[in-house]
Design a protein around this motif. Structure first.
Motif, mmCIF file in Angstrom:
data_model
loop_
_atom_site.group_PDB
_atom_site.id
_atom_site.type_symbol
_atom_site.label_atom_id
_atom_site.label_comp_id
_atom_site.label_asym_id
_atom_site.label_seq_id
_atom_site.Cartn_x
_atom_site.Cartn_y
_atom_site.Cartn_z
ATOM 1 N N GLU A 489 0.923 -1.272 0.061
ATOM 2 C CA GLU A 489 -0.053 0.075 0.061
ATOM 3 C C GLU A 489 0.896 1.250 -0.003
ATOM 4 O O GLU A 489 1.802 1.445 0.732
ATOM 5 C CB GLU A 489 -0.754 -0.054 1.290
ATOM 6 N N PHE A 490 0.420 2.125 -0.887
ATOM 7 C CA PHE A 490 1.049 3.674 -0.991
ATOM 8 C C PHE A 490 -0.049 4.420 -0.489
ATOM 9 O O PHE A 490 -1.213 4.474 -0.915
ATOM 10 C CB PHE A 490 1.799 3.649 -2.163
ATOM 11 N N PHE A 491 0.632 5.886 -0.313
ATOM 12 C CA PHE A 491 -0.406 6.958 0.376
ATOM 13 C C PHE A 491 0.209 8.184 -0.495
ATOM 14 O O PHE A 491 1.419 8.421 -0.200
ATOM 15 C CB PHE A 491 -0.640 6.898 1.542
ATOM 16 N N VAL A 492 -0.574 9.109 -1.020
ATOM 17 C CA VAL A 492 -0.218 10.166 -1.601
ATOM 18 C C VAL A 492 -1.088 11.381 -1.136
ATOM 19 O O VAL A 492 -2.262 11.292 -0.868
ATOM 20 C CB VAL A 492 -0.200 10.330 -2.997
ATOM 21 N N ALA A 493 -0.349 12.354 -0.507
ATOM 22 C CA ALA A 493 -1.015 13.570 -0.027
ATOM 23 C C ALA A 493 -0.738 14.816 -0.964
ATOM 24 O O ALA A 493 0.399 15.185 -1.083
ATOM 25 C CB ALA A 493 -0.793 13.949 1.509
ATOM 26 N N VAL A 494 -1.723 15.337 -1.338
ATOM 27 C CA VAL A 494 -1.598 16.332 -2.443
ATOM 28 C C VAL A 494 -2.267 17.642 -1.771
ATOM 29 O O VAL A 494 -3.270 17.542 -1.312
ATOM 30 C CB VAL A 494 -2.350 16.044 -3.632
ATOM 31 N N THR A 495 -1.537 18.691 -1.326
ATOM 32 C CA THR A 495 -1.945 19.927 -0.804
ATOM 33 C C THR A 495 -2.249 21.032 -1.861
ATOM 34 O O THR A 495 -2.490 22.094 -1.253
ATOM 35 C CB THR A 495 -1.055 20.370 0.495
ATOM 36 N N ARG A 496 -1.781 21.221 -3.014
ATOM 37 C CA ARG A 496 -1.838 22.246 -3.850
ATOM 38 C C ARG A 496 -3.142 22.205 -4.612
ATOM 39 O O ARG A 496 -3.226 21.050 -5.341
ATOM 40 C CB ARG A 496 -0.477 22.145 -4.778
ATOM 41 N N GLU A 497 -3.733 23.142 -4.830
ATOM 42 C CA GLU A 497 -4.890 23.333 -5.325
ATOM 43 C C GLU A 497 -4.659 23.080 -6.821
ATOM 44 O O GLU A 497 -5.544 23.072 -7.753
ATOM 45 C CB GLU A 497 -5.692 24.655 -5.025
ATOM 46 N N ASP A 498 -3.407 23.847 -7.224
ATOM 47 C CA ASP A 498 -3.421 23.636 -8.803
ATOM 48 C C ASP A 498 -3.006 22.331 -9.444
ATOM 49 O O ASP A 498 -2.577 22.203 -10.714
ATOM 50 C CB ASP A 498 -2.126 24.724 -9.034
ATOM 51 N N VAL A 499 -2.956 20.995 -8.699
ATOM 52 C CA VAL A 499 -2.726 19.745 -9.092
ATOM 53 C C VAL A 499 -3.996 19.245 -9.599
ATOM 54 O O VAL A 499 -4.822 18.971 -8.924
ATOM 55 C CB VAL A 499 -1.821 19.194 -8.025
ATOM 56 N N ASN A 500 -3.923 18.818 -10.767
ATOM 57 C CA ASN A 500 -4.962 17.952 -11.336
ATOM 58 C C ASN A 500 -4.762 16.498 -11.013
ATOM 59 O O ASN A 500 -3.880 15.973 -11.926
ATOM 60 C CB ASN A 500 -5.200 18.175 -12.705
ATOM 61 N N VAL A 501 -5.432 15.916 -10.259
ATOM 62 C CA VAL A 501 -5.088 14.675 -9.656
ATOM 63 C C VAL A 501 -5.172 13.479 -10.860
ATOM 64 O O VAL A 501 -4.637 12.766 -11.061
ATOM 65 C CB VAL A 501 -6.061 14.127 -8.405
ATOM 66 N N GLU A 502 -6.396 13.888 -11.483
ATOM 67 C CA GLU A 502 -6.869 12.809 -12.483
ATOM 68 C C GLU A 502 -5.833 12.686 -13.770
ATOM 69 O O GLU A 502 -5.431 11.731 -14.160
ATOM 70 C CB GLU A 502 -8.146 13.300 -13.039
ATOM 71 N N GLU A 503 -5.134 14.009 -13.960
ATOM 72 C CA GLU A 503 -4.109 13.935 -14.954
ATOM 73 C C GLU A 503 -2.886 13.378 -14.484
ATOM 74 O O GLU A 503 -2.192 12.757 -15.133
ATOM 75 C CB GLU A 503 -3.744 15.513 -15.137
#
Length: 565
Positions: A489-503
């Motif tokens: 299992e891996f976990f990713v935390a994204v805190t930037r609003e300008d990041v398009n997670v789906e892309e």
């Protein structure tokens, strides 16, 4: 206790020999240059511009009789509350001055019956009787030629005799040049001290920037000590009066810097010693209190700084005795390397001070302060070397600690953050008061890792894990923080609003597909299930709830993957 390895013993022995040789070379260089410059019989290579001494023909009155002044420095007993030196002026002209040194005495200069110079007689100082240590410049005129000149001196404390060191009569510019030339060694010493002071303050700023708080205090205290020493040496000379008009202000500055000198030195010793005691702070407070009380007494007209100087000397002696005793204690009880270095520095200063005293009695014409200045510079250089070594040692420890911390929070196989780092991250988010809703959590799980391990071995499974981590890092390495929180299992935390997670996930899938094409001969393939949850989708879930939502979405996709096979 374990024995020191022979290689370490040799290395330490070489370091000690290296240090001793450096000190020996410095001492030999100082001794050679001092002896050669003072005793060489060769002609001087510097321009021969010297002021004319006016030391012949002086006399004083005692009991109504004339007594010739045989040599300078000269002293005369008070008669009528003052001491007076007489002479007849040679031919004088505009642009010339009579120059003589004056130590804290009131001065009047008469030509015939006319007072042409008054320093502290009628023109009294604003506070007390403090007049300072200055060179008096008395302007001459053409009509003074052949007239009788008298120098009236009066000491308001200390001695019952008036004293004058030497008298010069020449063009004012030549007198100033002579004064500067005689202080050349002092100027060089001050330049070196100021450069060293700037370097120490630069190290202090750098240490603060690097958040090396404890060691930054070492540089701050030593820098302040060097700065106060330079101010004291400078204001105690005749150089500042070429720039500043008030000799009294310079004298007050000199006493202030001298009285405050022990404060940063005590702070420096406290920082380098392994043991701690409240006595350091007590002595600092006593020095500050001494400065404050003496200043109040001076302002109130009770006593001048020179009259209270014995108190400062006694306090300074007590500070030095305390520092030496505590350094010896620290060496014996804590084997402190820095305490040993401090003792060496004090020993070097004492040795050079003794050489200056011996030189004074051997030949009074030599620059007796030269050895003291050299010893003082060596003292400061030793302390500076110790400070830099302490900082480098601390920086090395910090670097090692950072490496160990990275190892403690890094998964060695995949080189991403491990479970401990993840738990600290989640705890930090839970403790934080957050106003922005910009978090996105991504749960990732390798499909079929257990089957790969069971069927093809753990080596194949490890390669699959490392490849999965590479694909995740290629997609989210700059856009989020990646953790391995379990076996697969891996976990990713994204805190930037300008990041398009789906892309980013689509890009990760491209990397996975590329990997599978390159390893098409493998009997297994790389596949990663994922689930996302953002605070915008679930604004009321909280941190743990958001993580749970991402985990649920991941398992939903994982179940769909297995049902489709």
């Amino acid at each position: 206790m374990g024995k020191t390895a022979p290689s370490d013993q040799r290395r330490n022995g070489i370091k000690q020999i290296y240090f001793v040789l450096i000190i020996a070379v410095i001492v030999i260089f100082i001794w050679l240059t001092a002896v050669i410059s003072q005793t060489s019989g060769l002609p001087s290579v510097s321009p021969e511009v010297s002021a004319n001494q006016f030391q012949q023909g002086w006399y004083y009155l005692s009991g109504g009789e004339k007594h010739a002044v045989e040599a300078f420095p000269a002293q005369v007993s008070y008669e009528g509350g003052e001491g007076v030196f007489y002479n007849v002026l040679p031919e004088t002209g505009e642009g010339q001055s009579l120059m003589f040194s004056n130590d804290y005495q009131s001065v009047q200069v008469y030509v015939g019956e006319t007072c042409i110079y008054d320093y502290g007689y009628e023109n009294l100082p604003p506070l007390g009787n403090l007049l300072g240590n200055i060179k008096c410049f008395v302007p001459m005129k053409e009509e003074y030629s052949g007239e009788e000149i008298s120098i009236h001196l009066k000491m308001n404390y200390w001695e019952e005799k008036a004293a004058i060191k030497s008298v010069y009569l020449d063009n004012t510019s030549d007198l100033i040049f002579q004064m500067l030339k005689s202080q050349a060694g002092l100027v060089l010493c001050l330049i070196l001290m100021l450069l060293f002071c700037v370097a120490l303050f630069a190290c202090f700023v750098w240490a603060r920037y690097k958040k090396i708080t404890e060691e930054s205090g070492v540089f701050l205290n030593l820098g302040l000590f060097v700065f106060l020493s330079a101010v004291w040496i400078w204001t105690d000379s005749s150089l500042p009066q070429l720039v500043f008009k008030s000799g009294i202000a310079l004298c007050v500055t000199s006493f202030f810097s001298f009285m405050l000198l022990p404060v940063p030195m005590i702070g420096f010793v406290e920082k380098i010693c392994a043991g701690k005691t409240r006595m350091f702070r007590s002595f600092q407070l006593m020095c500050l209190l001494n400065c404050a009380v003496q200043s109040i007494f001076y302002a109130a007209g009770i006593a001048d700084y020179p009259q209270m100087l014995p108190v400062t000397h006694l306090l300074l002696a007590a500070v030095i005795i305390f520092i030496i005793c505590y350094l010896i204690y620290d060496v014996r009880n804590h084997a402190s390397y820095y305490a040993k270095g401090m003792l060496v520095a004090i020993g070097a200063l004492t040795l050079f001070s003794f050489a200056a005293l011996l030189n004074f009695y051997i030949s009074r014409r030599l620059d007796n302060s030269l050895f003291f200045r050299m010893g003082f510079l060596l003292f400061i250089l030793i302390l500076g070397y110790m400070s830099v070594k302490m900082l480098l040692s601390y920086q090395e420890v910090r670097t090692q600690a950072a490496v160990y911390q990275k190892l403690a929070y890094t998964d060695l196989m995949t080189q991403v953050n491990n479970r401990s780092s993840f738990e600290e991250f989640i705890d930090g988010l839970n403790a934080e008061v957050r106003s922005e809703k910009n978090l996105t959590f991504i749960m990732l799980d390798l499909n079929g890792l257990k089957q790969t391990n069971d069927k093809y071995g753990h080596k194949a499974g490890d390669r699959l894990l490392q490849s999965a981590a590479d694909c995740i890092k290629s997609a989210f390495g700059e856009a989020g923080t990646i953790y391995r929180i379990g076996g697969d299992e891996f976990f990713v935390a994204v805190t930037r609003e300008d990041v398009n997670v789906e892309e980013r996930l689509s890009y990760m899938d491209e990397r996975i597909a590329e990997y599978n094409r390159r390893h098409s001969e493998d009997p297994f393939c790389l596949s990663i299930a994922r689930g996302t949850a953002s605070e915008k989708e679930y604004p009321d879930c909280g941190i743990d709830g958001l993580w749970k939502k991402a985990d649920e979405n991941m398992y939903r996709e994982k179940a769909a993957f297995h049902s489709s096979r």
